[in-house]
Design a protein around this motif. Structure first.
Motif, PDB file in Angstrom:
ATOM      1  N   LYS A 151       8.071   4.927  -0.525  1.00  0.00           N
ATOM      2  CA  LYS A 151       8.600   6.211  -0.062  1.00  0.00           C
ATOM      3  C   LYS A 151       7.847   7.374  -0.722  1.00  0.00           C
TER       4      LYS A 151
ATOM      5  N   THR B   5       0.847  -1.185   0.000  1.00  0.00           N
ATOM      6  CA  THR B   5       0.000   0.000   0.000  1.00  0.00           C
ATOM      7  C   THR B   5       0.887   1.241   0.000  1.00  0.00           C
TER       8      THR B   5
ATOM      9  N   ASN C 294       5.369   9.380   0.868  1.00  0.00           N
ATOM     10  CA  ASN C 294       5.307  10.531   1.779  1.00  0.00           C
ATOM     11  C   ASN C 294       6.597  11.334   1.723  1.00  0.00           C
ATOM     12  N   GLU C 295       7.723  10.594   1.657  1.00  0.00           N
ATOM     13  CA  GLU C 295       9.023  11.246   1.607  1.00  0.00           C
ATOM     14  C   GLU C 295       9.154  12.068   0.320  1.00  0.00           C
TER      15      GLU C 295
ATOM     16  N   ASP D  26       1.695   3.493   1.990  1.00  0.00           N
ATOM     17  CA  ASP D  26       2.561   3.738   3.154  1.00  0.00           C
ATOM     18  C   ASP D  26       3.793   2.847   3.163  1.00  0.00           C
ATOM     19  N   LYS D  27       3.778   1.763   2.355  1.00  0.00           N
ATOM     20  CA  LYS D  27       4.948   0.877   2.284  1.00  0.00           C
ATOM     21  C   LYS D  27       6.020   1.462   1.359  1.00  0.00           C
TER      22      LYS D  27
END
Lengths: 197, 197
Positions: free
Chosen positions: A122, A117, A124-125, A119-120
């Protein structure tokens, strides 16, 4: 029993993907006949990778320094970020010697059925980098397959509000290929993406 | 530049025969993802081979102990010597688990045009063994090609006066092969070598 050092090396080499017993044997006897320094260079390259490899805290490429040499280079254009799935993709693009921006390695592609998903990855980074640095263009160079497309789509939606130019690498016929043998999807994408000369 | 540890490992791996850039890259990323201990086992197997490999002073097989484990084993039948061209042939025959004698590695095959004359091979050392030890049978397992045949022929002439049984491995159809696709020479050798059932 000849279960000696040669047999041990052969066994060790068969652990590698695509290396069967016969190839391992050929490699082992080649290593045996190599200059000692060359063989030791191989051994220490293996050890180095295991001992020193880490992820760059900016782009998540594999590196032995943090930040990596690309993120750290004063000559690279920090305003363009090329987003790829894997560190091996960075190597492929670097080899073209045509891209002077920086990278962002997602360390995978979206695949909800396999539990990958957003969040697994990168992602957000990436939005953090786009938000905080003065980034003009994000080039989405994820693979042209289902997962890669889904990932590119998702990232586009996330980044769109940030007022940054988002581009996707071109689809088309590979150089040196033959129209006759191109698959329909590639050919239709090549027609769709035609450019005026 | 990404000329880091991964690129270095890739470069090192391409030194090996049959390993191109793409394979090297695949191997490098596999090594990166391996458990550290497994990767280090590969590295130390390479180093061991370079640091400890030597020739057995009796049979000239590659070994890390002298005499080698076969020559040194009390359970191996010292009265039969299987003569092979290369250390890799010993591994092949050992894998059959059907031979309990000892070996003699010639370290090559006769090839006068390439300057490989009898004195370049371990033939004198073989006659010395036959003369001094109580050897009943010498099995010539050189390759079934021109050089191997020539070598077998030469050794037969050298050993004949020593009153020792000299045998040659059998020619014939490989197991699992198809008569239809066997070459003429192999097929005629297979007919010639037929045995009563």
């Amino acid at each position: 029993m000849t279960q000696g050092i040669i047999e041990n090396l052969i066994t060790q080499l068969t652990k590698l993907p695509g290396i069967g017993r016969k190839t391992a044997q050929r490699l082992a006897f080649f290593i045996l006949s190599m200059p000692s320094d060359d063989a030791k260079d191989i051994a220490s390259a293996i050890i180095d990778v295991k001992e020193k490899a880490r992820f760059c805290s900016i782009c998540f490429n594999i590196t032995d320094t943090d930040p990596c040499s690309i993120c750290n280079s004063p000559t690279r254009d920090k305003s363009r970020i090329c987003v790829v799935e894997e560190p091996s993709n960075v190597i492929a693009i670097e080899r073209t010697k045509t891209f002077n921006g920086t990278y962002h390695v997602l360390l995978g592609a979206l695949s909800p059925l396999d539990g990958i998903t957003p969040d697994k990855l990168k992602i957000n980074e990436l939005s953090y980098r786009v938000k905080s640095d003065s980034v003009n263009e994000v080039i989405l160079a994820t693979n042209p397959n289902t997962k890669g497309e889904m990932t590119a789509q998702y990232i586009t939606e996330i980044l769109k509000p940030m007022n940054v130019k988002i581009t996707r690498i071109a689809y088309g016929l590979p150089i040196g290929s033959d129209i006759e043998f191109a698959d329909e999807v590639t050919l239709s994408k090549a027609l769709e993406g035609r450019r005026e000369l």
